[in-house]
Motif scaffolding. Sequence first.
Motif, PDB file in Angstrom:
ATOM      1  N   ILE A  45       0.857  -1.188   0.000  1.00 41.84           N
ATOM      2  CA  ILE A  45       0.000   0.000   0.000  1.00 41.84           C
ATOM      3  C   ILE A  45       0.888   1.230   0.000  1.00 41.84           C
ATOM      4  CG2 ILE A  45      -1.761   1.291   1.271  1.00 41.84           C
ATOM      5  CD1 ILE A  45      -2.500  -1.399   2.657  1.00 41.84           C
ATOM      6  N   SER A  47       0.717   4.962   0.603  1.00 41.32           N
ATOM      7  CA  SER A  47      -0.191   5.973   1.152  1.00 41.32           C
ATOM      8  C   SER A  47       0.500   7.318   0.979  1.00 41.32           C
ATOM      9  CB  SER A  47      -0.455   5.656   2.628  1.00 41.32           C
ATOM     10  OG  SER A  47      -1.345   6.602   3.187  1.00 41.32           O
TER      11      SER A  47
ATOM     12  N   PRO B   8       7.707   7.700   0.006  1.00 43.73           N
ATOM     13  CA  PRO B   8       7.113   7.216   1.246  1.00 43.73           C
ATOM     14  C   PRO B   8       8.139   7.391   2.362  1.00 43.73           C
ATOM     15  CG  PRO B   8       7.276   5.451  -0.433  1.00 43.73           C
ATOM     16  CD  PRO B   8       8.034   6.628  -0.942  1.00 43.73           C
ATOM     17  N   ILE B  41       1.480  11.755   6.938  1.00 48.59           N
ATOM     18  CA  ILE B  41       2.784  11.165   6.633  1.00 48.59           C
ATOM     19  C   ILE B  41       2.643  10.233   5.421  1.00 48.59           C
ATOM     20  CG2 ILE B  41       4.566   9.625   7.556  1.00 48.59           C
ATOM     21  CD1 ILE B  41       4.458  12.195   9.129  1.00 48.59           C
ATOM     22  N   SER B  42       3.554  10.341   4.479  1.00 53.41           N
ATOM     23  CA  SER B  42       3.542   9.391   3.361  1.00 53.41           C
ATOM     24  C   SER B  42       4.141   8.072   3.840  1.00 53.41           C
ATOM     25  CB  SER B  42       4.324   9.943   2.169  1.00 53.41           C
ATOM     26  OG  SER B  42       5.643  10.243   2.551  1.00 53.41           O
ATOM     27  N   MET B  43       3.550   6.989   3.393  1.00 58.01           N
ATOM     28  CA  MET B  43       3.929   5.675   3.905  1.00 58.01           C
ATOM     29  C   MET B  43       3.942   4.621   2.802  1.00 58.01           C
ATOM     30  SD  MET B  43       1.325   5.693   7.202  1.00 58.01           S
ATOM     31  CE  MET B  43       1.774   4.058   7.743  1.00 58.01           C
ATOM     32  N   ALA B  44       4.747   3.603   3.013  1.00 57.49           N
ATOM     33  CA  ALA B  44       4.644   2.382   2.209  1.00 57.49           C
ATOM     34  C   ALA B  44       4.427   1.241   3.192  1.00 57.49           C
ATOM     35  CB  ALA B  44       5.913   2.147   1.405  1.00 57.49           C
ATOM     36  N   ILE B  45       3.304   0.556   3.041  1.00 57.47           N
ATOM     37  CA  ILE B  45       2.954  -0.529   3.955  1.00 57.47           C
ATOM     38  C   ILE B  45       3.057  -1.842   3.194  1.00 57.47           C
ATOM     39  CG2 ILE B  45       1.140  -1.525   5.401  1.00 57.47           C
ATOM     40  CD1 ILE B  45      -0.109   1.335   5.505  1.00 57.47           C
TER      41      ILE B  45
END
Lengths: 243, 243
Positions: A45, A47, B8, B41-45
Amino acid sequence: MTGRLLRPRLGVVGGLGPLATADFYRKTIDAVPAENDADHISMAILSVPQIPDRSAAIREGSDRPLPWLLEAVEMLNSLNVEIIAIACNTAHHWYDALSAGSRAEIVHIADAAIDELHRRYKGNRAAVMATRGTLRSGFYQKRLEEAGFTCRNPAAPTFQNAVDDAIRQVKLGNLEQAKDACASAFARCRDEGLEAVILACTELPVAAEDVVPEGMLVVDASRALALTCVQRLRNPDRMRNTA
Amino acid sequence: MTGRLLRPRLGVVGGLGPLATADFYRKTIDAVPAENDADHISMAILSVPQIPDRSAAIREGSDRPLPWLLEAVEMLNSLNVEIIAIACNTAHHWYDALSAGSRAEIVHIADAAIDELHRRYKGNRAAVMATRGTLRSGFYQKRLEEAGFTCRNPAAPTFQNAVDDAIRQVKLGNLEQAKDACASAFARCRDEGLEAVILACTELPVAAEDVVPEGMLVVDASRALALTCVQRLRNPDRMRNTA
């Protein structure tokens, strides 16, 4: 990089906004009748809430978000995902350009929603609760027509104002205010005799669930997209939409 | 790949299980006082539920999950994240090996939880609700001691059985059963005069929230980790833990 052990199968372009993506993620989990962790779909994902406002861009005739969206799709392809979901209806305005740039199939959220409407609803008119950008883009109206439906939204300006407010309040994290605004939008649909509604903005299901009027048929496009993605990945022979 | 526009900032090793990661994601969102999407916050999950059972591996003296966890950390580094969170307490058994293989700092979930305990609790004994693997590993006990606390769990076997059951029920998506099991574990703590508890398994907060006995101080390690990550990224001068 491409994993040797890990392979995220579903790629998600998300963060538009983040609560909507958290809701979509939760729906991909709920869609799997899991007996243990390993039954669930592996996912990556992204985000990225910094992607410029999609609705504003469409209304201004700008493609400002497109390079960001293309890069998100490219990043997910670099992780070798099998299919991609974009957890934002409005971003589907750029679906053709994004699909052209992607090895992995991008599952269209409106196709998923309209497939569900088709299965559940015998009438032929549906309201589309969406951003002004999504409505201006026209992809829901076009796809509904192709499936034999007419898009018909309440004429009263209070309807779209309530939808806008619900979306904004979810983005602000104000869920009570968002519910009130959703309830008001549903009431306008009922006033005009509309009995089927598509929640065509991924923020809306976060607020709409508890305030659906009795007897109204509501298609949650986020949930439909989650179900479609999970079904395709669990039934590989259905990987391509043959509809 | 490294993005030109997208970056991210927070990488998340997740899916262990997926509901726990959805809860952690939600907590990173709630931790930001956002006025619009871009404030988040930008994220990579990475949600990879296929990573072998961490608790079982520790109890058997096996490092089976480690190659998977190393690959997840490598994948997040390939996306150029600034810091990494592992949304699974038990996986922190391999923290040193994972940290050694990561350019991005991995924020330790037990440090985040114990920092919060230190701020909120004047006593010196705390119970740790965790998998048997986490308890066997001993990293919570060691870190609690270093911070001046004693880890003291209820001696009755019904306590750990209830914790195990709560975790399993969350993984199965049975939230009502999970809440009952959590309530039972809290009751055992109260029976033995324990007034501070760390929820040291990321599944537990999904079920515990509504069943905390009045007056009991509960530190949610997932929430503490989310807050710590968000604070570090919003205050870059605090990027390194100087504690």
